[in-house]
Design a protein around this motif. Structure first.
Motif, PDB file in Angstrom:
ATOM      1  N   SER A  24      -2.453   5.380   7.305  1.00 56.63           N
ATOM      2  CA  SER A  24      -1.921   4.033   7.062  1.00 56.63           C
ATOM      3  C   SER A  24      -0.860   3.800   8.127  1.00 56.63           C
ATOM      4  O   SER A  24      -0.508   4.719   8.868  1.00 56.63           O
ATOM      5  CB  SER A  24      -1.321   3.925   5.654  1.00 56.63           C
ATOM      6  N   HIS A  42       6.612  -4.400  -1.442  1.00 58.80           N
ATOM      7  CA  HIS A  42       6.484  -5.829  -1.770  1.00 58.80           C
ATOM      8  C   HIS A  42       7.006  -6.688  -0.606  1.00 58.80           C
ATOM      9  O   HIS A  42       6.351  -7.650  -0.185  1.00 58.80           O
ATOM     10  CB  HIS A  42       7.295  -6.079  -3.044  1.00 58.80           C
ATOM     11  N   ARG A  98       4.771  -6.353   2.450  1.00 53.70           N
ATOM     12  CA  ARG A  98       3.520  -7.089   2.213  1.00 53.70           C
ATOM     13  C   ARG A  98       3.716  -8.564   2.572  1.00 53.70           C
ATOM     14  O   ARG A  98       2.851  -9.202   3.149  1.00 53.70           O
ATOM     15  CB  ARG A  98       3.151  -6.891   0.736  1.00 53.70           C
ATOM     16  N   GLN A  99       4.933  -9.095   2.246  1.00 52.18           N
ATOM     17  CA  GLN A  99       5.216 -10.504   2.560  1.00 52.18           C
ATOM     18  C   GLN A  99       5.486 -10.702   4.054  1.00 52.18           C
ATOM     19  O   GLN A  99       5.002 -11.636   4.662  1.00 52.18           O
ATOM     20  CB  GLN A  99       6.440 -10.982   1.777  1.00 52.18           C
ATOM     21  N   GLN A 100       6.283  -9.765   4.639  1.00 47.98           N
ATOM     22  CA  GLN A 100       6.698  -9.947   6.037  1.00 47.98           C
ATOM     23  C   GLN A 100       5.601  -9.589   7.022  1.00 47.98           C
ATOM     24  O   GLN A 100       5.458 -10.219   8.061  1.00 47.98           O
ATOM     25  CB  GLN A 100       7.919  -9.064   6.337  1.00 47.98           C
ATOM     26  N   ARG A 101       4.867  -8.517   6.730  1.00 48.64           N
ATOM     27  CA  ARG A 101       3.844  -8.027   7.659  1.00 48.64           C
ATOM     28  C   ARG A 101       2.555  -7.707   6.902  1.00 48.64           C
ATOM     29  O   ARG A 101       2.201  -6.534   6.709  1.00 48.64           O
ATOM     30  CB  ARG A 101       4.354  -6.769   8.382  1.00 48.64           C
ATOM     31  N   PRO A 102       1.825  -8.752   6.475  1.00 49.98           N
ATOM     32  CA  PRO A 102       0.598  -8.488   5.708  1.00 49.98           C
ATOM     33  C   PRO A 102      -0.451  -7.727   6.511  1.00 49.98           C
ATOM     34  O   PRO A 102      -1.400  -7.186   5.941  1.00 49.98           O
ATOM     35  CB  PRO A 102       0.104  -9.891   5.322  1.00 49.98           C
ATOM     36  N   ASP A 103      -0.269  -7.678   7.850  1.00 49.99           N
ATOM     37  CA  ASP A 103      -1.244  -6.978   8.697  1.00 49.99           C
ATOM     38  C   ASP A 103      -1.094  -5.453   8.618  1.00 49.99           C
ATOM     39  O   ASP A 103      -2.016  -4.718   8.980  1.00 49.99           O
ATOM     40  CB  ASP A 103      -1.064  -7.424  10.156  1.00 49.99           C
ATOM     41  N   ARG A 146      -0.935  -1.665   7.151  1.00 49.50           N
ATOM     42  CA  ARG A 146      -1.536  -0.915   6.036  1.00 49.50           C
ATOM     43  C   ARG A 146      -0.458  -0.036   5.398  1.00 49.50           C
ATOM     44  O   ARG A 146       0.210   0.735   6.095  1.00 49.50           O
ATOM     45  CB  ARG A 146      -2.679  -0.032   6.533  1.00 49.50           C
ATOM     46  N   SER A 206       1.878  -6.824  -7.053  1.00 48.83           N
ATOM     47  CA  SER A 206       1.717  -7.366  -5.695  1.00 48.83           C
ATOM     48  C   SER A 206       1.107  -6.343  -4.738  1.00 48.83           C
ATOM     49  O   SER A 206       0.895  -6.631  -3.566  1.00 48.83           O
ATOM     50  CB  SER A 206       3.068  -7.853  -5.152  1.00 48.83           C
ATOM     51  N   GLY A 229      -1.817  -3.867  -3.143  1.00 48.54           N
ATOM     52  CA  GLY A 229      -3.268  -3.898  -2.980  1.00 48.54           C
ATOM     53  C   GLY A 229      -3.897  -2.669  -3.628  1.00 48.54           C
ATOM     54  O   GLY A 229      -3.202  -1.705  -3.982  1.00 48.54           O
ATOM     55  N   GLU A 234      -3.141   1.292  -2.929  1.00 43.03           N
ATOM     56  CA  GLU A 234      -1.891   1.445  -2.165  1.00 43.03           C
ATOM     57  C   GLU A 234      -0.888   2.353  -2.866  1.00 43.03           C
ATOM     58  O   GLU A 234       0.011   2.879  -2.232  1.00 43.03           O
ATOM     59  CB  GLU A 234      -1.266   0.073  -1.885  1.00 43.03           C
TER      60      GLU A 234
END
Ligand code: FAD
Length: 420
Positions: free
Chosen positions: A48, A64, A67-72, A74, A172, A174, A177
């Motif tokens: 990851s 969390h 995930r919001q700042q850098r959804p790209d 892993r 929130s 995936g 994860e």
């Protein structure tokens, strides 16, 4: 420098054995040498971008925010316990108020936490104290009713239970994860990730190309690792290669883990006489005689509960003996009788191997909490130390956990921005 496989074999000689996990979440762990483990072959690594160690408030909030700042990117979280939450533990017995065995109160100056709760749609309720408390000054003196000072800053609890924060943050994540029952045993920074030719990076170099983590069952690789373990636990449970810098190791191993020696306990009941302040009952207790040193009303709209702290010196007793002593005290202080109090619950945090690391000397409460050494860049920014004890504000508390998560998420996002 030996290969990672050799290193892994050595580390895997220490296997974690869970002796007992009771319904109340107490667990006893010990390490033992397992000769069969010497033939260990590292399975294919799971990769990851970011690996977060620990799924308490800090770890879950870091994920969390990232995930919001850098959804790209892993993400993966490795949690040692079977369940996430860490020092947030709400028991939910049937037909009873939620019972907080860990974090409970927040104050108006815990602004980051308040903001988070608003964002997650979680309400707070004032802690009911009443106007009077029962105070036991010493075992030799009879208990007295004392007037509680008015105008004290109000404390709040989370409506419906503190673990609602954990549940909201988990929702929130995936799929896949969060990996539970996965305590990392070793973390290694390498310059060349090819099998058999891994070379250790030096502790402060930026030459690292990969971070490798080993748990009893799997190997994981990531570009950046964020540890949210209490610093003392980190230095006592995970082997680092290269080793952590000496000053950091020394300070971390003497850093107090907030509340890790405490015993939280209480009673849950539908018995209204004992718990209802409207009926003149006093539900706030302070005692220098014990076993409860503090006790507070934890009733919900429907069910009744009293929760507080037992004297930490009672941690070696059996739960049954602690319950008997606690019942006796309530009878003495509140004039109740056996059976009036309902069901007894407790959590002895000193026995929680994934929170408390035993020490022989005395570590003063909050010692080294928030020390700046925890925020120094390690391995070119690939290893980030987080968790409430590392926070520069309100370390030890949920507010500190939120602050540390914000710092870790920002540092990790900045690392990926500057490394493409
Ligand atoms: C009894 C008690 C009462 C408290 N009361 C309050 C209060 O009223 N108000 C308040 O603000 N705070 C309170 N706190 C403190 C609060 O609980 C913490 O500040 C907060 O929950 C810390 O979150 P964290 O994620 O930083 O650490 P933790 O919750 O400790 O999370 C660390 C996580 O790492 C995991 N872990 C450990 N070892 C490993 C490993 N080797 N590999 C992978 N994972 C690992 C743990 O299982 C845990 O899930 C209380 C704590 C306790 C114990």
């Amino acid at each position: 420098m030996g290969s990672f496989f050799e290193f892994s074999r050595q580390v895997n000689a220490a296997l974690m054995v869970i002796d007992e996990i009771t319904l109340q979440g107490r667990a006893e762990f010990h390490f033992m040498v397992n000769p069969a483990a010497t033939g260990f072959v590292l399975p294919r690594m799971k990769t990851s971008d970011i690996l977060i160690l620990g799924a308490g408030l800090s770890g879950l909030l870091t994920a969390h925010l990232l995930r919001q700042q850098r959804p790209d990117l892993r993400l993966r979280i490795l949690e040692a316990r079977p369940e996430p939450g860490g020092r947030i533990r709400t028991l939910r017995p049937e037909a009873a108020a939620p019972l907080e065995m860990g974090a409970t109160w927040l104050s108006p100056d815990h602004r980051r936490l308040q903001k988070l709760l608003t964002r997650l749609g979680i309400e707070t309720i004032p802690q009911r104290m009443g106007s009077e408390a029962v105070y036991e000054f010493s075992p030799a003196q009879p208990p007295q009713r004392v007037q509680l000072p008015s105008g004290e800053p109000q404390s709040f609890r989370i409506k419906g239970g503190t673990d609602r924060i954990i549940t909201a943050l988990i929702s929130s994540l995936g799929e896949g994860e969060l990996v539970c029952n996965a305590p990392p045993l070793a973390v290694r920074a390498v310059r060349d990730e090819q099998e058999g030719s891994t070379e250790a990076a030096s502790a402060n170099s930026g030459a690292t190309t990969k971070m490798l983590v080993e748990t009893p069952d799997e190997g994981y690789a990531a570009s950046v690792i964020i540890s949210t373990l209490p610093p003392r636990l980190l230095t006592h449970s995970i082997i680092f290669d290269p080793p952590l810098p000496g000053t950091l190791h020394r300070i971390a191993s003497q850093t107090h883990t907030w509340m890790s020696e405490s015993i939280k306990a209480g009673f849950s009941s539908t018995h209204p006489r004992l718990f209802r302040q409207e009926d003149g009952a006093v539900t706030t207790l302070f005692s220098n005689a014990g076993p409860f040193t503090e006790l507070y009303d934890h009733s919900s709209e429907r069910d009744h509960a009293l929760i507080g702290f037992l004297h930490p010196g009672l941690s070696e007793l059996t739960p049954e003996d602690r319950e008997a002593a606690a019942t006796k005290q309530l009878n003495r202080l509140l004039g109740t009788q056996a059976g009036d109090h309902g069901t007894y619950y407790e959590c002895n945090w000193k026995q929680e191997a994934f929170t408390h690391s035993p020490h022989s000397g005395f570590i003063p409460p909050h010692q080294h909490n928030g020390h700046p050494v925890f925020r120094q860049p390690l391995l070119g920014g690939r290893l980030i130390l987080s968790g409430t004890e590392t926070a520069s504000v309100h370390p030890g508390y949920m507010e500190g956990a939120v602050a540390s998560a914000e710092h870790a998420a920002e540092a990790a996002a900045a690392w990926f921005s500057s490394h493409g």
